[in-house]
Design an enzyme around this catalytic site. Sequence first.
Site, PDB file in Angstrom:
ATOM      1  N   LYS A 198      49.104  -7.818  23.117  1.00 34.57           N
ATOM      2  CA  LYS A 198      50.502  -8.519  22.947  1.00 34.57           C
ATOM      3  C   LYS A 198      51.528  -7.536  23.508  1.00 34.57           C
ATOM      4  O   LYS A 198      52.703  -8.166  23.818  1.00 34.57           O
ATOM      5  CB  LYS A 198      50.753  -8.817  21.699  1.00 34.57           C
ATOM      6  CG  LYS A 198      49.920  -9.869  21.005  1.00 34.57           C
ATOM      7  CD  LYS A 198      50.467 -10.269  19.578  1.00 34.57           C
ATOM      8  CE  LYS A 198      49.322  -9.553  18.538  1.00 34.57           C
ATOM      9  NZ  LYS A 198      49.528 -10.072  17.169  1.00 34.57           N
ATOM     10  N   GLY A 199      51.356  -6.342  23.673  1.00 41.43           N
ATOM     11  CA  GLY A 199      52.463  -5.449  24.158  1.00 41.43           C
ATOM     12  C   GLY A 199      53.250  -5.724  25.350  1.00 41.43           C
ATOM     13  O   GLY A 199      54.416  -5.186  25.191  1.00 41.43           O
ATOM     14  N   GLU A 247      51.473  -3.450  31.872  1.00 45.29           N
ATOM     15  CA  GLU A 247      51.097  -2.918  30.585  1.00 45.29           C
ATOM     16  C   GLU A 247      52.311  -2.210  29.759  1.00 45.29           C
ATOM     17  O   GLU A 247      53.437  -1.949  30.626  1.00 45.29           O
ATOM     18  CB  GLU A 247      50.238  -1.792  30.765  1.00 45.29           C
ATOM     19  CG  GLU A 247      49.622  -1.128  29.637  1.00 45.29           C
ATOM     20  CD  GLU A 247      48.826  -2.030  28.465  1.00 45.29           C
ATOM     21  OE1 GLU A 247      49.697  -2.724  27.796  1.00 45.29           O
ATOM     22  OE2 GLU A 247      47.741  -1.922  28.189  1.00 45.29           O
ATOM     23  N   ASP A 248      52.392  -2.306  28.493  1.00 44.81           N
ATOM     24  CA  ASP A 248      53.446  -1.663  27.804  1.00 44.81           C
ATOM     25  C   ASP A 248      53.427  -0.005  27.944  1.00 44.81           C
ATOM     26  O   ASP A 248      54.349   0.723  28.267  1.00 44.81           O
ATOM     27  CB  ASP A 248      53.601  -2.034  26.416  1.00 44.81           C
ATOM     28  CG  ASP A 248      52.410  -2.342  25.561  1.00 44.81           C
ATOM     29  OD1 ASP A 248      51.397  -1.603  26.310  1.00 44.81           O
ATOM     30  OD2 ASP A 248      52.344  -2.273  24.454  1.00 44.81           O
ATOM     31  N   ASP A 271      48.062   5.248  27.177  1.00 51.25           N
ATOM     32  CA  ASP A 271      47.828   6.370  26.614  1.00 51.25           C
ATOM     33  C   ASP A 271      46.583   7.157  26.679  1.00 51.25           C
ATOM     34  O   ASP A 271      46.678   8.214  27.774  1.00 51.25           O
ATOM     35  CB  ASP A 271      47.643   5.635  24.966  1.00 51.25           C
ATOM     36  CG  ASP A 271      47.585   6.895  23.837  1.00 51.25           C
ATOM     37  OD1 ASP A 271      48.491   7.893  23.962  1.00 51.25           O
ATOM     38  OD2 ASP A 271      46.757   6.642  22.930  1.00 51.25           O
ATOM     39  N   LYS A 319      51.762   8.463  28.563  1.00 52.72           N
ATOM     40  CA  LYS A 319      51.798   9.606  27.848  1.00 52.72           C
ATOM     41  C   LYS A 319      50.895  10.413  28.512  1.00 52.72           C
ATOM     42  O   LYS A 319      49.620  10.359  28.341  1.00 52.72           O
ATOM     43  CB  LYS A 319      51.533   9.211  26.398  1.00 52.72           C
ATOM     44  CG  LYS A 319      52.446   8.638  25.520  1.00 52.72           C
ATOM     45  CD  LYS A 319      51.850   8.519  24.226  1.00 52.72           C
ATOM     46  CE  LYS A 319      52.308   7.456  23.366  1.00 52.72           C
ATOM     47  NZ  LYS A 319      51.536   7.472  22.226  1.00 52.72           N
ATOM     48  N   PHE A 374      54.755   8.448  18.753  1.00 60.44           N
ATOM     49  CA  PHE A 374      54.354   7.116  18.713  1.00 60.44           C
ATOM     50  C   PHE A 374      55.717   6.461  18.794  1.00 60.44           C
ATOM     51  O   PHE A 374      56.757   6.403  17.903  1.00 60.44           O
ATOM     52  CB  PHE A 374      53.929   6.751  17.300  1.00 60.44           C
ATOM     53  CG  PHE A 374      53.179   5.634  17.125  1.00 60.44           C
ATOM     54  CD1 PHE A 374      51.856   5.451  17.694  1.00 60.44           C
ATOM     55  CD2 PHE A 374      53.777   4.596  16.471  1.00 60.44           C
ATOM     56  CE1 PHE A 374      51.350   4.321  17.676  1.00 60.44           C
ATOM     57  CE2 PHE A 374      53.115   3.294  16.549  1.00 60.44           C
ATOM     58  CZ  PHE A 374      51.948   3.201  16.838  1.00 60.44           C
ATOM     59  N   VAL A 375      55.734   5.339  19.759  1.00 57.34           N
ATOM     60  CA  VAL A 375      56.990   4.593  19.946  1.00 57.34           C
ATOM     61  C   VAL A 375      56.863   3.230  19.539  1.00 57.34           C
ATOM     62  O   VAL A 375      55.517   2.681  19.556  1.00 57.34           O
ATOM     63  CB  VAL A 375      57.528   4.783  21.401  1.00 57.34           C
ATOM     64  CG1 VAL A 375      57.772   6.025  21.730  1.00 57.34           C
ATOM     65  CG2 VAL A 375      56.266   4.573  22.477  1.00 57.34           C
ATOM     66  N   ARG A 416      57.762  -5.352  17.355  1.00 54.30           N
ATOM     67  CA  ARG A 416      57.706  -5.619  18.633  1.00 54.30           C
ATOM     68  C   ARG A 416      58.813  -6.244  19.340  1.00 54.30           C
ATOM     69  O   ARG A 416      59.021  -6.136  20.589  1.00 54.30           O
ATOM     70  CB  ARG A 416      56.323  -6.570  19.001  1.00 54.30           C
ATOM     71  CG  ARG A 416      54.965  -6.017  18.502  1.00 54.30           C
ATOM     72  CD  ARG A 416      54.088  -7.356  19.022  1.00 54.30           C
ATOM     73  NE  ARG A 416      52.782  -6.906  18.726  1.00 54.30           N
ATOM     74  CZ  ARG A 416      51.887  -6.252  19.030  1.00 54.30           C
ATOM     75  NH1 ARG A 416      51.999  -5.499  20.181  1.00 54.30           N
ATOM     76  NH2 ARG A 416      50.547  -6.009  18.611  1.00 54.30           N
TER      77      ARG A 416
END
Length: 177
Positions: free
Chosen positions: A41-42, A96-97, A100, A128, A149-150, A162
């Site tokens: 959902k990001g 994509e948000d 990682d 990242k 962690f954001v 969100r």
Amino acid sequence: MSDIKEVLITEEEIQNKVKELGEKITEDYRDKDLFLLGILKGAVPFMADIMRKIDLDLEYDFMDVSSYQGTRSMGEVRILKDISTSIVGKDILIVEDIIDTGITLSYLTKVLKSRGANSIEIVTMLSKPSRRKIDLPVKYNGYEIEDYFVIGYGMDYDEKYRALPYIGILDESVYSK
Ligand code: IMP
Ligand code: MG
């Protein structure tokens, strides 16, 4: 909001970056058959913003993929929601948000290739690089960040935060609740 330790990227900075990325994509995809593929959902806020900064006819859809079982990263990816149309010959741009480890998109890229897409590229708001486990070519990258962690702008902690219009670093007190 008191749960936020620090605002890392402001709403204005995000919107300027979206505009810049949208202009580049518009140039690059002028003679292509652009299909934006948002990852739920990001990527929802970024997807909604960037599609309106791309001055081209385009098609869009969403997929939901999960790479984690609980908190342990299994390096295993499952498709929870697929797209319903054919992507044969289309130029897929995955939205994509944050990237990682890169495991999710590396898997997804392979799947989409096997379905006959003409090209597959990635646009992400954040990355990242220090966390990467798989080498993944990312064509359009908003910001590279340290291993924080954001949350916000689509990103969550336990499904919260969100809808924030900016990107922040979560206060440690939230994890220890
Ligand atoms: P990976 O690249 O396969 O490890 O997975 C990336 C996904 O993990 C992202 O799409 C997010 O859903 C989630 N994720 C990674 N880092 C963060 C973060 O700092 N905050 C919120 N979600 C994150
Ligand atoms: Mg995601």
